[in-house]
Structure formats: structure tokens, C-alpha cells
Design an enzyme around this catalytic site. Sequence first.
Site, PDB file in Angstrom:
ATOM      1  N   ARG A 106       0.820  -1.216   0.000  1.00 18.66           N
ATOM      2  CA  ARG A 106       0.000   0.000   0.000  1.00 18.66           C
ATOM      3  C   ARG A 106       0.855   1.267   0.000  1.00 18.66           C
ATOM      4  O   ARG A 106       1.955   1.282   0.542  1.00 18.66           O
ATOM      5  CB  ARG A 106      -0.964  -0.032   1.198  1.00 18.66           C
ATOM      6  CG  ARG A 106      -1.949  -1.182   1.057  1.00 18.66           C
ATOM      7  CD  ARG A 106      -2.947  -1.235   2.156  1.00 18.66           C
ATOM      8  NE  ARG A 106      -3.840  -0.085   2.120  1.00 18.66           N
ATOM      9  CZ  ARG A 106      -4.735   0.190   3.067  1.00 18.66           C
ATOM     10  NH1 ARG A 106      -4.837  -0.596   4.114  1.00 18.66           N
ATOM     11  NH2 ARG A 106      -5.524   1.233   2.952  1.00 18.66           N
ATOM     12  N   ASP A 300     -15.226   3.115   3.530  1.00 18.89           N
ATOM     13  CA  ASP A 300     -14.996   1.690   3.782  1.00 18.89           C
ATOM     14  C   ASP A 300     -16.221   0.823   3.479  1.00 18.89           C
ATOM     15  O   ASP A 300     -16.154  -0.402   3.593  1.00 18.89           O
ATOM     16  CB  ASP A 300     -14.588   1.484   5.252  1.00 18.89           C
ATOM     17  CG  ASP A 300     -13.202   2.048   5.536  1.00 18.89           C
ATOM     18  OD1 ASP A 300     -12.403   2.170   4.583  1.00 18.89           O
ATOM     19  OD2 ASP A 300     -12.916   2.374   6.698  1.00 18.89           O
TER      20      ASP A 300
HETATM   21  C1  S3P Z   1      -9.145   5.357   8.610  1.00 20.41           C
HETATM   22  C2  S3P Z   1      -9.213   6.186   7.515  1.00 20.41           C
HETATM   23  C3  S3P Z   1      -9.625   5.712   6.180  1.00 20.41           C
HETATM   24  C4  S3P Z   1     -10.296   4.353   6.233  1.00 20.41           C
HETATM   25  C5  S3P Z   1      -9.569   3.383   7.130  1.00 20.41           C
HETATM   26  C6  S3P Z   1      -9.493   3.928   8.541  1.00 20.41           C
HETATM   27  C7  S3P Z   1      -8.721   5.927   9.901  1.00 20.41           C
HETATM   28  O1  S3P Z   1      -8.469   5.604   5.380  1.00 20.41           O
HETATM   29  O2  S3P Z   1     -10.397   3.796   4.940  1.00 20.41           O
HETATM   30  O3  S3P Z   1     -10.207   2.127   7.140  1.00 20.41           O
HETATM   31  O4  S3P Z   1      -8.909   5.288  10.945  1.00 20.41           O
HETATM   32  O5  S3P Z   1      -8.189   7.055   9.902  1.00 20.41           O
HETATM   33  P1  S3P Z   1      -7.916   6.835   4.479  1.00 20.41           P
HETATM   34  O6  S3P Z   1      -7.444   7.878   5.370  1.00 20.41           O
HETATM   35  O7  S3P Z   1      -6.818   6.226   3.668  1.00 20.41           O
HETATM   36  O8  S3P Z   1      -9.082   7.248   3.623  1.00 20.41           O
END
Ligand code: S3P
Length: 419
Positions: A106, A300
Site C-alpha cells: 500500500r 470503507d
Molecule cells: C481510517 C481512515 C480511512 C479508512 C480506514 C481507517 C482511519 O483511510 O479507509 O479504514 O482510521 O483514519 P484513508 O485515510 O486512507 O481514507
Amino acid sequence: MPGDKSMSHRSIMLGSLAEGVTHVKGFLEAEDALATLQAFRDMGVEIEGPVNGELTIHGVGKHGLKAPKNDLYLGNSGTSMRLLSGLLAGQAFNSVLTGDKSLSGRPMKRVTEPLAAMGADIKTTEKGTAPLHITGRAGQLTGIDYAMPIASAQVKSCLLLAGMYAQGVTSVTEPAPTRDHTERMLTGFNYPVKQEGNKVSITAEGRLTAADIDVPSDISSAAFFLVGASIAPGSDLLLRHVGINPTRTGVIDILRLMGANIEVLNERTVGGEPVADLHVVYSPLKGIDIPEHLVPLAIDEFPVLFVAAACAEGQTRLTGAEELRVKESDRIQVMADGLQILGVDAQSTEDGMIIQGGSIGGGEVISHGDHRIAMSFSIAGLRANAPITIHDCENVNTSFPEFRDLARRLGLDLVCREE
Ligand code: S3P
């Protein structure tokens, strides 16, 4: 429903950095949050539990973390890796962050580049992925004013945590609202954070005071049952004590636009976070064009929303969601491939998907180690006219270890085998 994953991570991080003892209730006892917990134990924090979702964290203060003896292994958890990279950039010791195959693929430049602009020293692979080799630059970080190119709560939170150790002001401006649990929890721990419109700022001037945390249920886990009850005739379900922070409720808005019958009951505030009971009753769904402003607020939930779309009458179109391609799997491709195997007309696009609702058939699909894909195809089984076999489901344990038992209790005919 299990505890909120995002808040569980943050409860460990901020509880560890606080002065005093923090009690946490409702902690998510699943692999991702436990990876964060282990990382802080590895940095010398004494944490009791979890027992029935309860933890006691003996905070070491902002400058009390100790050098870990080994690499910090964060499993499948992007949140752990991205938030920790910010926190560890300004420590007085070095660290190495590693993860599983999915996490190691990632993108991490989204955090290491702005952190480098603050003076951090973090090495990634040539591809910009983990392992991350962090040279602690205690006292040498400087605040920046960063306009995030993508709407990401992980990037925002990473920079805020780094900003707690930087000279001057660190500001992050977001292109669209993203989950604000870090800001709310920092405030709950008495740490000054300034919010002006879409810009949030922090400095090193502050201390965290221990505070008890009551983690509500995770709306991202509830989403599987919001969709399940919406598509399975005869369903009538009450999901209690679910977090309904407005930066997380896109799934309710999208399902309601599709015709779902969801009531938000008994709204209250628990520990600075809005919470409610969600009542969902079966209702025929129709296809929609998903408004782009709802995308970050339901980021999500799209795998299971694609299943809702496959059961809806007419066409559903998602745009502006290219971020789905860099989640635990490429959620656009993996869902399009799986839905097609089940006979659904699902066409992936660069930044979304076009789905013609209709019937769902049986077949064998692969979840590519992505917990939310595995659970979404399980929910598809509620409407499939033949069995669906889902491979590679182990990672359901990263966010929702009770999913199998709960789904069965609610009448889903789910058989699990070790592979
Ligand atoms: C999260 C932010 C989101 C989400 C992840 C949890 C967090 O990701 O998809 O499951 O806890 O800050 P991104 O910041 O990459 O959008």
C-alpha cells in the site's frame, strides 16, 4: 456490533501518550487494533487487558515512549502504519514498521512526503511502500501548512501526531471532510487542536491528560447488517450503540437515497462522539448515482454497498472513488470481478463502478485477503439463488471476528472451513 476500529487505534495511541491512567471500554478486540496495542507495549507502555473490550493504559506521557527492541509488525493495518509513522518521526529513537503482504503493497508516500517536508527521515522501498525505516528526529521537526491532495483521515492524523513534536504550527487542510476522531479524542485528552473550516492546526505546546474512553460500535461493521437487512425480505433489526459521527454516516445517506428504511433512534453523545441505535427494516432498493460528496463519508462501506446495488432495481453509478483501488485490496476490481462471477452486470471504471441491479447467482469468488470483501460477499448470499463460496477469508479477524457467529444468529446460512 464490535467496537469502532478507528477509535480503538486512537485510544491506544493517545492513552499511551497521556499522563495518567486511561480506561477504555468497547475496545475492538480484532487483529488491526491489537497490532497497535502490541506496538505500544513494544515501546514500553503497560497496558492491561483487553478483557471484554476493557483496557487499562498506564500512560507514559508525550515523551515517555521507549525504543522498541524489534521491528514493529502491524499486520494488515494501514491506520496503524500511517499514524505511527507520524508519531515516530519525532521520537528520540529509531524504528522500523513492517506489515503483511497487503499492507506492504500500500502507498506510504502520501505520509512520508509531507513528513519529509517537516524534516522527518523515513525510508520506504523504491515503490514507496513498507517497510518504513524511521530515524527519530526529536526536536528537529518543523510544522508545515499542508493542503492534502486526497481526502484521507490517515494522512491528516499522521501529520497531527507529528505536529505534536514539531516546532511552530502544523496545519492540514482537507479537500473534503474525513473522519475527525483524532481531533475529537485529542480534545477529550485536553490537547489543544484548532479547527477553522476545513483546516486543522496543532502545535507541540500541550500535554495529554488521561481520560476514560467509551468506544461505540463501528458503523463500518454495522454497514454489513444495514445492507443485509435492507436486501433480505422480512428483516427487522436493531443495532445498538453505533457511532454516528457525521464524517462516517455516508452509508446511511446512500442507502436511504436507494430507498432503505433506516431509523436513527436515541441519539446521544458519548465521550465527545455521537452515538445512536439504528433500526433497519427490509425495503426494496433502487439504483442511484451516488453523490460524490458522500464518498469520503462512506469510504470503507463500498464493497457492501455494491452488493446493495446488485440487489437494487436499475443502475447504480459510483464516481470519484479512485481511493478504493488502494485499500486492503483494489476494491473496485475485486468487487467487479466477484460480482461478475455471480452473474451481476458490474463494470469497473477508473474511479468507481456501474452496476445494473438484478439477480445474484452462485459461484466461487476470492476476497484477496480483504476482510470487507469477504463479509460483503457473505451478505450477497442473502439474495443469491445458489451457494456462494468465498476464498481467503481469514482477514475478517482484522476488524470483525464475531461476524461469522452474528451472521449465523441472524439467519445467514454460513459455513466456514479452514483453507
Ligand atoms: C481510517 C481512515 C480511512 C479508512 C480506514 C481507517 C482511519 O483511510 O479507509 O479504514 O482510521 O483514519 P484513508 O485515510 O486512507 O481514507
